[in-house]
Motif scaffolding. Sequence first.
Motif, PDB file in Angstrom:
ATOM      1  N   SER B  37       0.817  -1.223   0.000  1.00  0.00           N
ATOM      2  CA  SER B  37       0.000   0.000   0.000  1.00  0.00           C
ATOM      3  C   SER B  37       0.848   1.268   0.000  1.00  0.00           C
ATOM      4  CB  SER B  37      -0.905   0.013   1.229  1.00  0.00           C
ATOM      5  OG  SER B  37      -0.118   0.164   2.402  1.00  0.00           O
ATOM      6  N   GLY B  38       2.072   1.182   0.505  1.00  0.00           N
ATOM      7  CA  GLY B  38       2.878   2.384   0.666  1.00  0.00           C
ATOM      8  C   GLY B  38       2.370   3.303   1.769  1.00  0.00           C
ATOM      9  N   ARG B  39       1.458   2.788   2.595  1.00  0.00           N
ATOM     10  CA  ARG B  39       0.851   3.619   3.645  1.00  0.00           C
ATOM     11  C   ARG B  39       1.514   3.374   5.008  1.00  0.00           C
ATOM     12  NH1 ARG B  39      -3.544   6.325   1.976  1.00  0.00           N
ATOM     13  NH2 ARG B  39      -4.345   5.709  -0.067  1.00  0.00           N
ATOM     14  N   VAL B  40       1.456   4.411   5.860  1.00  0.00           N
ATOM     15  CA  VAL B  40       2.041   4.341   7.201  1.00  0.00           C
ATOM     16  C   VAL B  40       1.167   3.474   8.086  1.00  0.00           C
ATOM     17  CG1 VAL B  40       2.672   5.657   9.261  1.00  0.00           C
ATOM     18  CG2 VAL B  40       3.114   6.616   6.976  1.00  0.00           C
ATOM     19  N   ILE B  41       1.777   2.469   8.729  1.00  0.00           N
ATOM     20  CA  ILE B  41       1.070   1.556   9.630  1.00  0.00           C
ATOM     21  C   ILE B  41       1.262   1.988  11.075  1.00  0.00           C
ATOM     22  CG2 ILE B  41       1.128  -0.827  10.486  1.00  0.00           C
ATOM     23  CD1 ILE B  41       1.257  -1.736   7.680  1.00  0.00           C
ATOM     24  N   ASP B  42       2.449   2.487  11.389  1.00  0.00           N
ATOM     25  CA  ASP B  42       2.686   3.023  12.734  1.00  0.00           C
ATOM     26  C   ASP B  42       3.892   3.954  12.672  1.00  0.00           C
ATOM     27  OD1 ASP B  42       2.217   3.497  15.384  1.00  0.00           O
ATOM     28  OD2 ASP B  42       2.792   1.514  16.099  1.00  0.00           O
ATOM     29  N   ALA B  43       3.969   4.856  13.656  1.00  0.00           N
ATOM     30  CA  ALA B  43       5.089   5.791  13.750  1.00  0.00           C
ATOM     31  C   ALA B  43       5.311   6.101  15.216  1.00  0.00           C
ATOM     32  CB  ALA B  43       4.775   7.067  12.978  1.00  0.00           C
ATOM     33  N   ASN B  44       6.577   6.285  15.608  1.00  0.00           N
ATOM     34  CA  ASN B  44       6.847   6.578  17.022  1.00  0.00           C
ATOM     35  C   ASN B  44       6.867   8.094  17.255  1.00  0.00           C
ATOM     36  OD1 ASN B  44       9.368   7.266  16.017  1.00  0.00           O
ATOM     37  ND2 ASN B  44      10.516   6.055  17.502  1.00  0.00           N
ATOM     38  N   PRO B  45       6.881   8.530  18.533  1.00  0.00           N
ATOM     39  CA  PRO B  45       6.846   9.965  18.819  1.00  0.00           C
ATOM     40  C   PRO B  45       7.995  10.737  18.165  1.00  0.00           C
ATOM     41  CG  PRO B  45       6.352   8.705  20.807  1.00  0.00           C
ATOM     42  CD  PRO B  45       6.775   7.711  19.766  1.00  0.00           C
ATOM     43  N   ALA B  46       9.195  10.139  18.119  1.00  0.00           N
ATOM     44  CA  ALA B  46      10.334  10.833  17.497  1.00  0.00           C
ATOM     45  C   ALA B  46      10.062  11.091  16.015  1.00  0.00           C
ATOM     46  CB  ALA B  46      11.608  10.008  17.668  1.00  0.00           C
ATOM     47  N   ALA B  47       9.426  10.149  15.335  1.00  0.00           N
ATOM     48  CA  ALA B  47       9.103  10.317  13.917  1.00  0.00           C
ATOM     49  C   ALA B  47       8.034  11.403  13.738  1.00  0.00           C
ATOM     50  CB  ALA B  47       8.626   8.998  13.316  1.00  0.00           C
ATOM     51  N   CYS B  48       7.046  11.411  14.610  1.00  0.00           N
ATOM     52  CA  CYS B  48       5.986  12.421  14.517  1.00  0.00           C
ATOM     53  C   CYS B  48       6.565  13.828  14.691  1.00  0.00           C
ATOM     54  CB  CYS B  48       4.901  12.150  15.559  1.00  0.00           C
ATOM     55  SG  CYS B  48       4.002  10.619  15.233  1.00  0.00           S
ATOM     56  N   ALA B  49       7.519  13.960  15.646  1.00  0.00           N
ATOM     57  CA  ALA B  49       8.159  15.262  15.870  1.00  0.00           C
ATOM     58  C   ALA B  49       8.990  15.667  14.655  1.00  0.00           C
ATOM     59  CB  ALA B  49       9.033  15.194  17.121  1.00  0.00           C
ATOM     60  N   LEU B  51       8.668  14.699  11.514  1.00  0.00           N
ATOM     61  CA  LEU B  51       7.836  14.959  10.334  1.00  0.00           C
ATOM     62  C   LEU B  51       6.829  16.086  10.582  1.00  0.00           C
ATOM     63  CD1 LEU B  51       7.134  11.269   9.212  1.00  0.00           C
ATOM     64  CD2 LEU B  51       8.885  12.845   8.341  1.00  0.00           C
ATOM     65  N   GLY B  52       6.667  16.497  11.853  1.00  0.00           N
ATOM     66  CA  GLY B  52       5.774  17.612  12.171  1.00  0.00           C
ATOM     67  C   GLY B  52       4.304  17.276  12.007  1.00  0.00           C
ATOM     68  N   VAL B  53       3.911  16.077  12.445  1.00  0.00           N
ATOM     69  CA  VAL B  53       2.520  15.634  12.256  1.00  0.00           C
ATOM     70  C   VAL B  53       2.107  14.749  13.426  1.00  0.00           C
ATOM     71  CG1 VAL B  53       3.285  13.682  10.823  1.00  0.00           C
ATOM     72  CG2 VAL B  53       0.938  14.499  10.612  1.00  0.00           C
ATOM     73  N   ALA B  54       0.829  14.838  13.821  1.00  0.00           N
ATOM     74  CA  ALA B  54       0.311  13.984  14.889  1.00  0.00           C
ATOM     75  C   ALA B  54       0.233  12.543  14.387  1.00  0.00           C
ATOM     76  CB  ALA B  54      -1.072  14.458  15.330  1.00  0.00           C
ATOM     77  N   ILE B  59      -0.906   7.990  10.473  1.00  0.00           N
ATOM     78  CA  ILE B  59      -1.262   6.595  10.208  1.00  0.00           C
ATOM     79  C   ILE B  59      -2.339   6.519   9.120  1.00  0.00           C
ATOM     80  CG2 ILE B  59      -2.341   4.530  11.226  1.00  0.00           C
ATOM     81  CD1 ILE B  59      -0.803   5.182  13.787  1.00  0.00           C
ATOM     82  N   GLY B  60      -2.081   5.694   8.126  1.00  0.00           N
ATOM     83  CA  GLY B  60      -3.010   5.544   7.006  1.00  0.00           C
ATOM     84  C   GLY B  60      -2.625   6.379   5.794  1.00  0.00           C
ATOM     85  N   ASN B  61      -1.798   7.409   6.013  1.00  0.00           N
ATOM     86  CA  ASN B  61      -1.326   8.243   4.900  1.00  0.00           C
ATOM     87  C   ASN B  61      -0.312   7.495   4.037  1.00  0.00           C
ATOM     88  OD1 ASN B  61      -2.776  10.446   5.699  1.00  0.00           O
ATOM     89  ND2 ASN B  61      -0.995  11.731   6.202  1.00  0.00           N
ATOM     90  N   ALA B  62      -0.252   7.889   2.757  1.00  0.00           N
ATOM     91  CA  ALA B  62       0.846   7.425   1.906  1.00  0.00           C
ATOM     92  C   ALA B  62       2.132   8.032   2.452  1.00  0.00           C
ATOM     93  CB  ALA B  62       0.619   7.860   0.467  1.00  0.00           C
ATOM     94  N   VAL B  63       3.138   7.195   2.731  1.00  0.00           N
ATOM     95  CA  VAL B  63       4.390   7.694   3.321  1.00  0.00           C
ATOM     96  C   VAL B  63       5.048   8.711   2.389  1.00  0.00           C
ATOM     97  CG1 VAL B  63       5.859   5.804   2.447  1.00  0.00           C
ATOM     98  CG2 VAL B  63       6.521   7.033   4.529  1.00  0.00           C
ATOM     99  N   ALA B  64       4.885   8.521   1.065  1.00  0.00           N
ATOM    100  CA  ALA B  64       5.533   9.411   0.088  1.00  0.00           C
ATOM    101  C   ALA B  64       5.075  10.856   0.253  1.00  0.00           C
ATOM    102  CB  ALA B  64       5.242   8.921  -1.331  1.00  0.00           C
ATOM    103  N   GLN B  65       3.842  11.056   0.700  1.00  0.00           N
ATOM    104  CA  GLN B  65       3.343  12.433   0.777  1.00  0.00           C
ATOM    105  C   GLN B  65       3.966  13.215   1.940  1.00  0.00           C
ATOM    106  OE1 GLN B  65      -0.985  11.839   1.347  1.00  0.00           O
ATOM    107  NE2 GLN B  65      -0.847  13.113   3.158  1.00  0.00           N
TER     108      GLN B  65
END
Lengths: 135, 135
Positions: B37-49, B51-54, B59-65
Amino acid sequence: AQMALERDYETQREYDTRYRVLSEATRDAFVFVGTKSGRVIDANPAACALLGVARSDLIGNAVAQEFDGRRRAEFVEALNLRAMDETAGPLEAEARRTRTPVRIMPTAFRAAGEPLILCRIDPVEAAAAGGNEMT
Amino acid sequence: AQMALERDYETQREYDTRYRVLSEATRDAFVFVGTKSGRVIDANPAACALLGVARSDLIGNAVAQEFDGRRRAEFVEALNLRAMDETAGPLEAEARRTRTPVRIMPTAFRAAGEPLILCRIDPVEAAAAGGNEMT
């Protein structure tokens, strides 16, 4: 109910794999310790390298024996106190086998009812060179 | 068999918890991506910080975007190629929301039959400084 249990089981098996892959990919050194026993339950490759010991030789050992200058009961108690108190600083210690000064950041949690402590172990020189968040 | 399944289930639930605690304690930024799918399944707090996104918005977004200058199909294919080839370097990209240059280190694996990619995302300036902490 049997079907639901099997479906859950599949989901949980996925976390087992994710846990393993994540623990191998992180550059931070991590050791899981049983709060009651004070023994190592798991350790990632970064922790094995930092402590200078094979994973199979580390698992089951008293975590205190990997560090100098701390008695076993006192060591686990110190980890617990810091894990409970977010304002407490890291625990300073020296890795016994590699003579590396380290700072240990413990987090207390429960898994399947058993109280555990996750210890992030940071080598002191890398922390100083990286200029990161520990003070 | 039912008893054995329930016992296994308890063991597996422990990995679920360990996975969550480990992903929160590591300073490295990690994102799990579905290979198909190329979609995000999970992300940790460091990744959210980084990438600047909650997490809930990621989760569920295309990682490429989350990265600039890469089309979606090409991005996931590039991740896959690097995940398969240990001699390949990291994938260079820019986090779209925070304009942070990053290096992405992918690892391919299978969990519960589904092919996944674990991406460690390192901010370029911190990597150059020798540390791995952002902010």
